[in-house]
Design a protein around this motif. Structure first.
Motif, PDB file in Angstrom:
ATOM      1  N   ALA A 171       0.847  -1.203   0.000  1.00  0.00           N
ATOM      2  CA  ALA A 171       0.000   0.000   0.000  1.00  0.00           C
ATOM      3  C   ALA A 171       0.878   1.247   0.000  1.00  0.00           C
ATOM      4  CB  ALA A 171      -0.958  -0.014   1.190  1.00  0.00           C
ATOM      5  N   ASN A 172       1.309   1.699   1.189  1.00  0.00           N
ATOM      6  CA  ASN A 172       2.074   2.944   1.297  1.00  0.00           C
ATOM      7  C   ASN A 172       3.210   2.790   2.297  1.00  0.00           C
ATOM      8  OD1 ASN A 172      -1.033   3.691   0.912  1.00  0.00           O
ATOM      9  ND2 ASN A 172       0.202   5.167  -0.201  1.00  0.00           N
ATOM     10  N   PRO A 173       4.456   2.892   1.838  1.00  0.00           N
ATOM     11  CA  PRO A 173       5.601   2.723   2.741  1.00  0.00           C
ATOM     12  C   PRO A 173       5.693   3.816   3.808  1.00  0.00           C
ATOM     13  CG  PRO A 173       6.274   2.507   0.453  1.00  0.00           C
ATOM     14  CD  PRO A 173       4.884   3.055   0.445  1.00  0.00           C
ATOM     15  N   SER A 174       6.267   3.449   4.949  1.00  0.00           N
ATOM     16  CA  SER A 174       6.639   4.446   5.955  1.00  0.00           C
ATOM     17  C   SER A 174       8.149   4.525   6.107  1.00  0.00           C
ATOM     18  CB  SER A 174       5.985   4.142   7.307  1.00  0.00           C
ATOM     19  OG  SER A 174       6.278   2.827   7.738  1.00  0.00           O
ATOM     20  N   CYS A 175       8.848   3.401   5.998  1.00  0.00           N
ATOM     21  CA  CYS A 175      10.312   3.458   6.084  1.00  0.00           C
ATOM     22  C   CYS A 175      10.902   2.131   5.646  1.00  0.00           C
ATOM     23  CB  CYS A 175      10.773   3.813   7.500  1.00  0.00           C
ATOM     24  SG  CYS A 175      10.444   2.555   8.750  1.00  0.00           S
ATOM     25  N   ALA A 176      12.220   2.095   5.578  1.00  0.00           N
ATOM     26  CA  ALA A 176      12.985   0.873   5.357  1.00  0.00           C
ATOM     27  C   ALA A 176      13.939   0.695   6.529  1.00  0.00           C
ATOM     28  CB  ALA A 176      13.762   0.954   4.050  1.00  0.00           C
ATOM     29  N   VAL A 177      14.107  -0.539   6.958  1.00  0.00           N
ATOM     30  CA  VAL A 177      15.050  -0.854   8.031  1.00  0.00           C
ATOM     31  C   VAL A 177      16.087  -1.815   7.458  1.00  0.00           C
ATOM     32  CG1 VAL A 177      15.345  -1.752  10.371  1.00  0.00           C
ATOM     33  CG2 VAL A 177      13.204  -0.596   9.737  1.00  0.00           C
ATOM     34  N   PRO A 178      17.237  -1.306   6.993  1.00  0.00           N
ATOM     35  CA  PRO A 178      18.279  -2.203   6.492  1.00  0.00           C
ATOM     36  C   PRO A 178      19.029  -2.845   7.652  1.00  0.00           C
ATOM     37  CG  PRO A 178      18.945   0.097   6.232  1.00  0.00           C
ATOM     38  CD  PRO A 178      17.584   0.109   6.840  1.00  0.00           C
ATOM     39  N   VAL A 179      19.054  -4.179   7.700  1.00  0.00           N
ATOM     40  CA  VAL A 179      19.671  -4.878   8.827  1.00  0.00           C
ATOM     41  C   VAL A 179      19.933  -6.325   8.412  1.00  0.00           C
ATOM     42  CG1 VAL A 179      17.407  -5.501   9.807  1.00  0.00           C
ATOM     43  CG2 VAL A 179      19.434  -5.425  11.289  1.00  0.00           C
ATOM     44  N   ASP A 180      20.978  -6.909   8.973  1.00  0.00           N
ATOM     45  CA  ASP A 180      21.308  -8.311   8.711  1.00  0.00           C
ATOM     46  C   ASP A 180      20.436  -9.190   9.600  1.00  0.00           C
ATOM     47  OD1 ASP A 180      22.427 -10.735   8.123  1.00  0.00           O
ATOM     48  OD2 ASP A 180      24.388 -10.305   8.997  1.00  0.00           O
ATOM     49  N   MET A 181      19.305  -9.637   9.072  1.00  0.00           N
ATOM     50  CA  MET A 181      18.361 -10.417   9.874  1.00  0.00           C
ATOM     51  C   MET A 181      18.818 -11.853  10.100  1.00  0.00           C
ATOM     52  SD  MET A 181      15.719  -8.702  11.001  1.00  0.00           S
ATOM     53  CE  MET A 181      14.495  -9.977  11.314  1.00  0.00           C
ATOM     54  N   ASP A 182      19.603 -12.405   9.164  1.00  0.00           N
ATOM     55  CA  ASP A 182      19.979 -13.819   9.271  1.00  0.00           C
ATOM     56  C   ASP A 182      21.424 -14.028   9.698  1.00  0.00           C
ATOM     57  OD1 ASP A 182      21.096 -12.894   6.945  1.00  0.00           O
ATOM     58  OD2 ASP A 182      20.014 -14.265   5.623  1.00  0.00           O
TER      59      ASP A 182
END
Length: 566
Positions: free
Chosen positions: A478-489
């Motif tokens: 729908a509509n983005p609010s932000c991106a969280v770049p992070v090493d999840m794995d």
């Protein structure tokens, strides 16, 4: 000095009582010792202050190994007794407090810290030295303290992002939360990045702990969520109370308050949050040691009252009443962050000025005050500011999301508090977030812009000189609010958690090999079947060659990628 003769004694200038000439001579050794002590005291007070001569990693350095030691060399031997947790802080914005062991070498002129935590890929680390650090000769570090930041390396990124999962932020009632902001950090100290969503309508924080199994997936939302003021979005992390756990602070545009949320070290927060009234319509934060005492203080930009609120950290979770100061030529201060813009070991404020479309740099004076040093056009009506060294010169540069101007902008720093002219990138729609991370593991910071109005995330690659080229668009539910770049794995490369404000979902995008179509973090036969199913369904994700819709050419492009080495 000679004492008066006679039987009647008198009180000397130093408070001692002498009784006649004979007793005066018997007191002379004490007088000499006192004079010597006074001379040493006067000498120490006039002596040059203890000075940092070098650090490792260097100030504003990038691509630092995740387990690298931290070393500070001074201009003279130090007093080891003063090098304690009260006077030194090491804080990773992902792993949290990480002071660890302290060793002394080089005749006590070099202090080496072995961090207690292994830093995560792409993590920004802050080291804070307080003014009560003392040298062996009695001199102290300057009253402003000394702070610097560096960035940990990300490795091996293929800059190919596959959607792994789309996860709802809502509870069983399906009531809207409206994800207005998000942050990744290790809340339970298990070495994996957890997710916290900052929710505008439900007025709460919702935590999803990392499954910690290499799947890159978070677990379910912890209940109950932590209540915070209405319409909160901007957020920052720190250990404000010194208990070794990550805390969060958010700002509420509606209630004109900030909320300090103290972490318990298990993914939950102390209830209730500490709420502090500040100026009208508070937005971005600057988190720094503003007064040299080694505690992290809070500065928040108040967009409606055209001022800033400085909230001094008194230690132990207590804060002084906010002190407001004017924004000068910055009209409508909105986005804000703290960085060392002039390389003097004191963090400064970088502020996006919404109403007059400029960026203002406020020099930190190290005593809780700030001085405006530059103000220049930013290229639009600012919403968010994020900083990093974008061209490898160890001077901090600025990225901006310029809201209703529908663009993002880059301004390179000169290392003296001033900025070069902006370069803008049109995004379309309401551009609500800018985020920086090394997405391809080549050692420089790439760029993600989130557009609420256009319903997409745009990704740009850095050529190493701070020049960006468009890589791809990721459509939003729908509509983005932000991106969280992070090493999840925890595989060393940067993944992305994309938050959608209207759909109330987290889109987990894994950084994978091009042939890993099902984002399992391995190239396997099942990728072929997953791709073909998407291709026959006409899914946009099957447009593998990014040209002309879903065609037979996409099959050949996918198979070439599948057979190619990662």
């Amino acid at each position: 000095m000679t004492a008066s003769k006679g039987a009647a004694g008198h009180r000397s200038r130093w408070g001692g009582v002498f009784y006649g000439e004979t007793n005066m001579f018997t007191q002379r050794p004490n007088l000499l010792a006192l004079a010597a002590a006074m001379a040493l005291s006067i000498c120490a007070s006039t002596m040059a202050q203890l000075t940092v001569t070098s650090t490792s990693p260097l100030l504003n350095a990038s691509n630092i190994a995740s387990s690298a030691p931290i070393a500070i060399t001074f201009d003279r031997p130090v007093d080891p007794a003063t090098f304690t947790a009260a006077n030194i802080k090491v804080f990773g914005k992902l792993v949290g407090p990480a002071l660890g062991g302290i060793a002394f070498s080089n005749a006590n002129q070099t202090v080496t810290i072995t961090p207690s935590r292994t830093f995560m890929a792409g993590e920004v680390v802050m080291v804070v030295l307080g003014k009560n650090l003392r040298a062996a000769d009695g001199s102290f570090l300057r009253t402003t303290g000394y702070s610097w930041m560096f960035t940990v390396a990300a490795t091996g990124g293929n800059r190919t992002f596959r959607e792994l999962a789309t996860i709802s932020n809502r509870d069983a009632s399906n009531a809207q939360t409206r994800i207005y902001g998000g942050v990744a950090c290790d809340l339970n100290r298990d070495g994996w990045a957890d997710l916290t969503m900052v929710n505008e309508v439900s007025s709460d924080l919702r935590v999803q702990l990392n499954r910690a199994d290499g799947s890159a997936l978070p677990g379910p939302v912890l209940t109950p969520p932590l209540p915070i003021p209405l319409e909160s979005s901007p957020n920052e992390v720190a250990d404000f109370d010194g208990d070794g756990f990550v805390d969060l602070v958010t700002s509420s545009a509606s209630d004109h308050e900030i909320a300090v949320c103290f972490g318990n070290g298990n993914g939950t927060f102390r209830t209730p949050a500490t709420v502090i009234a500040v100026g009208q319509y508070p937005r971005g934060f600057g988190i720094m040691d503003a007064d040299g005492d080694a505690d992290l203080d809070i500065v928040v930009a108040n967009a409606a009252t055209y001022n800033y609120s400085y909230v001094q950290n008194l230690g132990g979770g207590a804060f002084a009443a906010p002190v407001n100061f004017g924004s000068g030529s910055c009209n409508g201060p909105y986005g804000m962050t703290a960085s060392d813009m002039d390389n003097d070991g004191i963090l400064d404020l970088v502020v996006g000025c919404r109403d007059n479309q400029t960026v203002s740099v406020l020099k930190g004076n190290g005593n809780g005050t700030f001085t405006s040093v530059s103000n220049r056009p930013i290229g639009g009506s600012n919403w968010v500011i994020v900083t990093a060294d974008l061209n490898g010169d160890r001077n901090i540069d600025v990225s901006a999301a310029n809201s209703f101007s529908s663009n993002g902008s880059i301004l390179l720093g000169n290392g003296n508090g001033t900025l070069q002219p902006f370069t803008t990138f049109s995004v379309g729609g309401h551009t609500v977030s800018t985020d920086l991370a090394d997405l391809d593991g080549d050692g420089d910071q790439d760029w993600i812009l989130s557009s609420f109005g256009a319903g997409r995330w745009n990704v740009y690659l850095n050529n190493g000189a701070g020049v960006f080229t468009f890589l791809e668009t990721i459509p939003a539910p729908a509509n983005p609010s932000c991106a969280v770049p992070v090493d999840m794995d925890n595989d060393g490369d940067i993944d992305m958690v994309l938050t959608d404000e209207i759909a109330d979902v987290l889109v987990i995008m894994r950084n994978v090999c091009p042939g890993d179509f099902n984002a399992s973090n391995a190239v396997e036969v099942t990728d072929i079947f997953t791709f073909l199913n998407a291709w026959f369904a006409g899914s946009p994700g099957a447009n593998f060659d990014n040209a002309g819709g879903v065609t037979v050419q996409d099959i050949f492009a996918f198979l070439n990628a599948w057979f190619a080495p990662c």
